[in-house]
Enzyme design. Structure first.
Site: not given
Ligand code: GUN
Length: 291
Positions: A52, A96, A119
Site C-alpha cells: 500500500k 491493518q 477502508d
Molecule cells: N485486512 C485484510 N483486508 C484488509 C483491508 O482491506 N484493510 C485493512 N485495513 N485490513 C485488511
C-alpha cells in the site's frame, strides 16, 4: 476463457491517479496523504501494508507508516487515531487488520473519522453504501466492482452467488452487486457456513464470488459452464521450492475451474492488486473532498 487481469486494471487506475495528482500539484492544491497503522509483525499484514505504501509512492501520494508493538495497548492505538483524525494533512487512515486479540476491531474502526475512513469499514460508511449514498466502499469489494467495470462484464439481471459473509468482503459485495447501479442489478444469493446445498447454489451462478478464505474450496463440479469467477482467496500454503517458503492459493481450484469459465481472476494478480487500486482511489477522493 479470459483472464480478469487485476494487475493491468489496477495499473490503469494508478496511471490515471498519477495524472490527477500531478494536476493537483499544478493547481497548488493539497496532495493526498495516507496514514497506515500496522500493529505487530504478522507476515501477510507486513506485505500488504508495504505494498500500500509503495503504491502511494507510485501515484505521488504522501504516506506515513506508523508501527506499534504487538503488545501495545488499545488506548495507545486509539490515541494515535484521534491524533490523525485532527491532523489536517492526513486525508486517509487505515489500520491493518487483523489486530491482536486484546484490541477491539470495533472500537478501532469506530474511532476513525468517517471522512478519513478510506477502508470503508466505519458503520457510517457501511450504512451509506447500503443506502446507495456517496461513501467510502471497502477496498476489496470496491476493487472487484472496478474490475467488472474495466472488463465491461455484464451484470444486470444475472445471478451472482457470493460465498462468504465477512464484513470486509462478502457482505458488502452482496450489497453492491444487488444495487441499482452500473455493474450491479444482479439477483444475489449469499452463502455461508450454514448454507445447505452449497454446490447446487454455486452451479446456478452466472457470477461466482469466492470469499470464504479456504484454499481451493471451489472445484469444477460447483461451477456452471461460462460463469464469471472472482476469487478473493489469498491463503499462504507452504512451498519449499519458493524463496519465500510459501505460495498463494485462491479459494478456487484454478486449474480445473478455469476451463469452464468465461472470465476468471488469477491468484495472485486478480483481486489483490485491485484492492490496492481501490484504496488509492478512496484516498484520492478523501483528499479531493477537502480540496
Ligand atoms: N485486512 C485484510 N483486508 C484488509 C483491508 O482491506 N484493510 C485493512 N485495513 N485490513 C485488511
Amino acid at each position: 476463457m479470459q483472464i480478469l487481469d487485476g494487475k493491468k486494471a489496477s495499473q490503469a487506475i494508478k496511471d490515471q491517479l498519477k495524472l490527477d495528482v500531478a494536476q493537483l500539484a499544478v493547481e497548488g492544491k493539497k496532495i493526498p496523504h495516507l496514514a497506515a497503522i500496522l500493529v505487530g509483525n504478522n507476515g501477510a499484514s507486513e506485505t500488504y501494508v508495504a505494498s500500500k505504501v509503495k503504491s502511494c509512492e507510485e501515484v505521488g501520494f504522501k504516506s506515513t507508516l506508523i508501527r506499534f508493538e504487538e503488545s501495545t495497548s488499545e488506548m495507545k492505538l486509539l490515541e494515535k487515531i484521534e491524533e490523525l483524525n485532527t491532523d489536517p494533512d492526513i486525508d486517509g487512515i487505515l489500520v491493518q487488520l487483523p489486530l491482536p486479540n486484546h484490541i477491539s476491531d470495533e472500537k478501532v474502526i469506530n474511532t476513525i473519522q468517517p471522512d478519513k475512513d478510506v477502508d470503508g469499514f466505519h458503520p457510517e460508511n457501511v450504512g451509506r453504501m447500503v443506502q446507495g449514498l456517496p461513501s467510502f466502499i471497502a477496498a476489496t469489494p470496491f476493487g472487484i466492482m472496478l474490475l467488472l467495470e474495466h472488463y465491461k462484464i455484464e451484470t444486470k439481471g444475472r445471478h451472482a452467488v457470493v460465498v462468504g459473509r465477512s464484513n470486509i468482503v462478502g457482505r458488502p459485495m452482496s450489497i453492491l452487486l444487488s444495487s441499482n447501479s452500473s455493474y450491479g442489478n444482479c439477483t444475489v444469493t449469499i452463502c455461508h457456513s450454514h448454507t445447505k446445498n452449497l454446490k447446487e447454489i454455486c452451479l446456478q451462478a452466472d457470477i461466482l464470488v469466492a470469499a470464504l478464505g479456504k484454499a481451493e474450496f471451489v472445484t469444477a463440479d460447483m461451477v456452471k459452464q461460462g460463469a464469471v469467477v472472482i476469487d478473493v482467496g489469498i491463503t499462504r500454503v507452504v512451498d519449499s521450492t519458493k524463496k519465500s517458503g510459501f505460495k498463494l492459493k485462491g479459494d478456487v481450484q484454478y486449474e480445473t475451474v478455469a476451463p469452464k469459465c468465461s472470465w476468471i481472476t488469477p491468484v495472485p494478480g486478480g483481486v489483490g492488486p485491485m484492492t490496492i487500486g481501490a484504496l488509492m482511489k478512496n484516498t484520492f477522493m478523501a483528499c479531493r473532498a477537502k480540496n
